[in-house]
Design a protein around this motif. Structure first.
Motif, PDB file in Angstrom:
ATOM      1  N   GLN A 126      -5.559  -1.024  -1.944  1.00 29.48           N
ATOM      2  CA  GLN A 126      -6.360  -1.434  -3.100  1.00 29.48           C
ATOM      3  C   GLN A 126      -6.101  -2.878  -3.501  1.00 29.48           C
ATOM      4  O   GLN A 126      -6.968  -3.510  -4.102  1.00 29.48           O
ATOM      5  CB  GLN A 126      -6.069  -0.517  -4.295  1.00 29.48           C
ATOM      6  CG  GLN A 126      -6.519   0.923  -4.099  1.00 29.48           C
ATOM      7  CD  GLN A 126      -8.022   1.056  -3.961  1.00 29.48           C
ATOM      8  OE1 GLN A 126      -8.789   0.299  -4.529  1.00 29.48           O
ATOM      9  NE2 GLN A 126      -8.457   2.039  -3.194  1.00 29.48           N
ATOM     10  N   THR A 127      -4.924  -3.400  -3.187  1.00 27.59           N
ATOM     11  CA  THR A 127      -4.557  -4.752  -3.606  1.00 27.59           C
ATOM     12  C   THR A 127      -4.589  -5.763  -2.464  1.00 27.59           C
ATOM     13  O   THR A 127      -4.193  -6.914  -2.660  1.00 27.59           O
ATOM     14  CB  THR A 127      -3.152  -4.748  -4.226  1.00 27.59           C
ATOM     15  OG1 THR A 127      -2.213  -4.201  -3.281  1.00 27.59           O
ATOM     16  CG2 THR A 127      -3.129  -3.919  -5.504  1.00 27.59           C
ATOM     17  N   GLY A 128      -5.030  -5.366  -1.284  1.00 35.54           N
ATOM     18  CA  GLY A 128      -5.125  -6.290  -0.169  1.00 35.54           C
ATOM     19  C   GLY A 128      -3.809  -6.583   0.518  1.00 35.54           C
ATOM     20  O   GLY A 128      -3.687  -7.574   1.247  1.00 35.54           O
ATOM     21  N   LEU A 129      -2.799  -5.736   0.306  1.00 38.12           N
ATOM     22  CA  LEU A 129      -1.481  -5.943   0.910  1.00 38.12           C
ATOM     23  C   LEU A 129      -1.247  -5.061   2.127  1.00 38.12           C
ATOM     24  O   LEU A 129      -0.120  -4.969   2.606  1.00 38.12           O
ATOM     25  CB  LEU A 129      -0.381  -5.675  -0.129  1.00 38.12           C
ATOM     26  CG  LEU A 129      -0.372  -6.602  -1.344  1.00 38.12           C
ATOM     27  CD1 LEU A 129       0.611  -6.089  -2.395  1.00 38.12           C
ATOM     28  CD2 LEU A 129      -0.006  -8.019  -0.931  1.00 38.12           C
ATOM     29  N   ALA A 130      -2.286  -4.410   2.605  1.00 39.43           N
ATOM     30  CA  ALA A 130      -2.114  -3.468   3.713  1.00 39.43           C
ATOM     31  C   ALA A 130      -1.811  -4.163   5.031  1.00 39.43           C
ATOM     32  O   ALA A 130      -1.304  -3.531   5.963  1.00 39.43           O
ATOM     33  CB  ALA A 130      -3.372  -2.602   3.861  1.00 39.43           C
ATOM     34  N   ALA A 183      -3.130   6.004  -9.427  1.00 33.84           N
ATOM     35  CA  ALA A 183      -4.410   6.075 -10.148  1.00 33.84           C
ATOM     36  C   ALA A 183      -4.797   4.752 -10.808  1.00 33.84           C
ATOM     37  O   ALA A 183      -5.959   4.339 -10.730  1.00 33.84           O
ATOM     38  CB  ALA A 183      -4.363   7.204 -11.181  1.00 33.84           C
ATOM     39  N   PRO A 184      -3.875   4.034 -11.490  1.00 28.65           N
ATOM     40  CA  PRO A 184      -4.289   2.742 -12.083  1.00 28.65           C
ATOM     41  C   PRO A 184      -4.810   1.755 -11.055  1.00 28.65           C
ATOM     42  O   PRO A 184      -5.745   0.990 -11.338  1.00 28.65           O
ATOM     43  CB  PRO A 184      -3.004   2.237 -12.743  1.00 28.65           C
ATOM     44  CG  PRO A 184      -2.173   3.461 -12.973  1.00 28.65           C
ATOM     45  CD  PRO A 184      -2.484   4.365 -11.822  1.00 28.65           C
ATOM     46  N   PHE A 185      -4.246   1.765  -9.853  1.00 24.18           N
ATOM     47  CA  PHE A 185      -4.695   0.837  -8.817  1.00 24.18           C
ATOM     48  C   PHE A 185      -6.036   1.267  -8.230  1.00 24.18           C
ATOM     49  O   PHE A 185      -6.825   0.409  -7.805  1.00 24.18           O
ATOM     50  CB  PHE A 185      -3.631   0.745  -7.717  1.00 24.18           C
ATOM     51  CG  PHE A 185      -2.345   0.135  -8.181  1.00 24.18           C
ATOM     52  CD1 PHE A 185      -2.129  -1.228  -8.069  1.00 24.18           C
ATOM     53  CD2 PHE A 185      -1.348   0.915  -8.748  1.00 24.18           C
ATOM     54  CE1 PHE A 185      -0.942  -1.808  -8.496  1.00 24.18           C
ATOM     55  CE2 PHE A 185      -0.162   0.347  -9.182  1.00 24.18           C
ATOM     56  CZ  PHE A 185       0.038  -1.014  -9.063  1.00 24.18           C
ATOM     57  N   ILE A 186      -6.285   2.574  -8.208  1.00 23.22           N
ATOM     58  CA  ILE A 186      -7.592   3.048  -7.745  1.00 23.22           C
ATOM     59  C   ILE A 186      -8.685   2.609  -8.716  1.00 23.22           C
ATOM     60  O   ILE A 186      -9.761   2.135  -8.310  1.00 23.22           O
ATOM     61  CB  ILE A 186      -7.579   4.581  -7.586  1.00 23.22           C
ATOM     62  CG1 ILE A 186      -6.580   4.988  -6.493  1.00 23.22           C
ATOM     63  CG2 ILE A 186      -8.968   5.107  -7.249  1.00 23.22           C
ATOM     64  CD1 ILE A 186      -6.406   6.491  -6.351  1.00 23.22           C
ATOM     65  N   VAL A 187      -8.411   2.742 -10.011  1.00 21.07           N
ATOM     66  CA  VAL A 187      -9.367   2.290 -11.024  1.00 21.07           C
ATOM     67  C   VAL A 187      -9.565   0.780 -10.927  1.00 21.07           C
ATOM     68  O   VAL A 187     -10.703   0.273 -10.987  1.00 21.07           O
ATOM     69  CB  VAL A 187      -8.882   2.692 -12.431  1.00 21.07           C
ATOM     70  CG1 VAL A 187      -9.803   2.115 -13.504  1.00 21.07           C
ATOM     71  CG2 VAL A 187      -8.805   4.203 -12.553  1.00 21.07           C
ATOM     72  N   TYR A 188      -8.454   0.052 -10.769  1.00 22.25           N
ATOM     73  CA  TYR A 188      -8.559  -1.405 -10.630  1.00 22.25           C
ATOM     74  C   TYR A 188      -9.385  -1.769  -9.399  1.00 22.25           C
ATOM     75  O   TYR A 188     -10.228  -2.685  -9.452  1.00 22.25           O
ATOM     76  CB  TYR A 188      -7.166  -2.020 -10.537  1.00 22.25           C
ATOM     77  CG  TYR A 188      -7.160  -3.369  -9.870  1.00 22.25           C
ATOM     78  CD1 TYR A 188      -7.633  -4.499 -10.537  1.00 22.25           C
ATOM     79  CD2 TYR A 188      -6.700  -3.512  -8.559  1.00 22.25           C
ATOM     80  CE1 TYR A 188      -7.649  -5.740  -9.916  1.00 22.25           C
ATOM     81  CE2 TYR A 188      -6.710  -4.743  -7.937  1.00 22.25           C
ATOM     82  CZ  TYR A 188      -7.184  -5.854  -8.614  1.00 22.25           C
ATOM     83  OH  TYR A 188      -7.205  -7.076  -7.991  1.00 22.25           O
ATOM     84  N   GLY A 189      -9.151  -1.097  -8.278  1.00 25.00           N
ATOM     85  CA  GLY A 189      -9.891  -1.395  -7.059  1.00 25.00           C
ATOM     86  C   GLY A 189     -11.383  -1.156  -7.214  1.00 25.00           C
ATOM     87  O   GLY A 189     -12.212  -1.938  -6.715  1.00 25.00           O
ATOM     88  N   LEU A 228      -4.869 -10.429  -4.678  1.00 24.81           N
ATOM     89  CA  LEU A 228      -3.432 -10.423  -4.408  1.00 24.81           C
ATOM     90  C   LEU A 228      -2.629 -10.685  -5.683  1.00 24.81           C
ATOM     91  O   LEU A 228      -1.624 -10.014  -5.944  1.00 24.81           O
ATOM     92  CB  LEU A 228      -3.098 -11.465  -3.348  1.00 24.81           C
ATOM     93  CG  LEU A 228      -3.599 -11.182  -1.928  1.00 24.81           C
ATOM     94  CD1 LEU A 228      -3.334 -12.371  -1.027  1.00 24.81           C
ATOM     95  CD2 LEU A 228      -2.953  -9.928  -1.367  1.00 24.81           C
ATOM     96  N   PHE A 229      -3.081 -11.653  -6.471  1.00 26.67           N
ATOM     97  CA  PHE A 229      -2.369 -11.973  -7.711  1.00 26.67           C
ATOM     98  C   PHE A 229      -2.392 -10.787  -8.670  1.00 26.67           C
ATOM     99  O   PHE A 229      -1.355 -10.415  -9.255  1.00 26.67           O
ATOM    100  CB  PHE A 229      -3.005 -13.198  -8.369  1.00 26.67           C
ATOM    101  CG  PHE A 229      -2.433 -13.511  -9.721  1.00 26.67           C
ATOM    102  CD1 PHE A 229      -1.202 -14.143  -9.835  1.00 26.67           C
ATOM    103  CD2 PHE A 229      -3.108 -13.149 -10.877  1.00 26.67           C
ATOM    104  CE1 PHE A 229      -0.668 -14.429 -11.078  1.00 26.67           C
ATOM    105  CE2 PHE A 229      -2.580 -13.426 -12.123  1.00 26.67           C
ATOM    106  CZ  PHE A 229      -1.353 -14.068 -12.223  1.00 26.67           C
ATOM    107  N   MET A 230      -3.564 -10.168  -8.843  1.00 31.18           N
ATOM    108  CA  MET A 230      -3.674  -9.025  -9.738  1.00 31.18           C
ATOM    109  C   MET A 230      -2.871  -7.841  -9.214  1.00 31.18           C
ATOM    110  O   MET A 230      -2.289  -7.069  -9.989  1.00 31.18           O
ATOM    111  CB  MET A 230      -5.139  -8.641  -9.906  1.00 31.18           C
ATOM    112  CG  MET A 230      -5.965  -9.639 -10.697  1.00 31.18           C
ATOM    113  SD  MET A 230      -5.337  -9.847 -12.388  1.00 31.18           S
ATOM    114  CE  MET A 230      -5.554  -8.187 -13.036  1.00 31.18           C
ATOM    115  N   GLY A 231      -2.819  -7.680  -7.881  1.00 27.18           N
ATOM    116  CA  GLY A 231      -2.041  -6.594  -7.303  1.00 27.18           C
ATOM    117  C   GLY A 231      -0.563  -6.731  -7.603  1.00 27.18           C
ATOM    118  O   GLY A 231       0.097  -5.777  -8.031  1.00 27.18           O
TER     119      GLY A 231
END
Length: 252
Positions: free
Chosen positions: A104-108, A187-193, A221-224
């Protein structure tokens, strides 16, 4: 007289060691690959020696038949492995949460070898797994795991038939619970994504010539990193609460 006592004592000690060794080789924290196998075996034998005076009273007498003796050892090994895997299933929730957060944050794209999984894994999941192990040790939850190992002889006495149906039901429940827990922690990261990708889509739709991904990836990336920094404590606290509930249920 001494010739009759020593074989019986050795049989009881080995019977306890088989279950303890299976648990130590599988249960989280104690079974990490960073710990040498010799140390894990030595710890299992030392743990068996410590709990021997308590557990030896509920052990059956040494059977005269070799096949019955082998059957007892196989049952103890199976029970130890199943109990250890049941506890480890909940640890997989950390891996699920870390993987979802990374995607979700582009760190994969940042991957490394994860000893707990035995394969390549995203860096966020490996970091969360190491953090969970450290917090389990800091909060003394590993003491509850050791207590649960001793109390397992009350719930699963030596010599009785293995409750296969009960184990299958419990394993199925914990597999589904671990995945559900992983999604809840992320869950918060899913909503953010969802909000982030929806915003990028709207910007790209309204301004077709705007390079949304060129601007959006650094922001993502910064928000993640910012969300991980803010929510990491709550995520770990929620995980430890569920992990403690599992251990309390095992102790009964």
């Amino acid at each position: 007289m001494l010739g009759d006592v020593l074989p019986a004592e050795a049989f009881a000690f080995l019977l306890i060691t088989v279950r303890m060794a299976a648990l130590v080789m599988v249960v989280p924290v104690f079974s990490e690959s960073s710990i040498p196998q010799r140390m894990r075996v030595a710890f299992a034998m030392a743990l068996s020696l410590v709990i021997y005076p308590v557990v030896s009273k509920v052990l059956p007498p040494m059977p005269a038949n070799v096949l019955v003796l082998a059957g007892l050892f196989i049952k103890e090994l199976t029970i130890g492995l199943i109990l250890g895997l049941t506890i480890r299933l909940l640890m997989s929730a950390i891996h699920v949460a870390g993987t979802i957060i990374a995607f979700q944050t582009g760190l994969a794209a940042a991957q490394t070898f994860d000893p707990s999984q035995g394969s390549q894994s995203v860096l966020v999941a490996s970091f969360f797994n190491l953090l969970a192990i450290v917090l389990i040790l800091v909060t003394n939850l590993h003491h509850m795991m050791l207590t649960g190992m001793v109390f397992s002889y009350q719930k699963f006495p030596v010599g009785e038939a293995i409750p296969v149906a009960d184990f299958a039901t419990i394993t199925t429940q914990y597999v589904s619970s671990s995945f559900a827990l992983g999604f809840q922690m992320a869950a918060p990261f899913i909503v953010y994504g969802m909000i982030y990708n929806l915003g990028l889509g709207l910007v790209a739709r309204m301004v077709p010539g705007f390079q949304v991904f060129f601007i959006g990836m650094p922001i993502n990336l910064f928000m993640g990193f910012a969300l991980i920094m803010v929510l990491m404590g709550s995520i770990m606290k929620y995980f430890l609460q569920n992990f403690q509930s599992l251990l309390e249920a095992m102790i009964g």
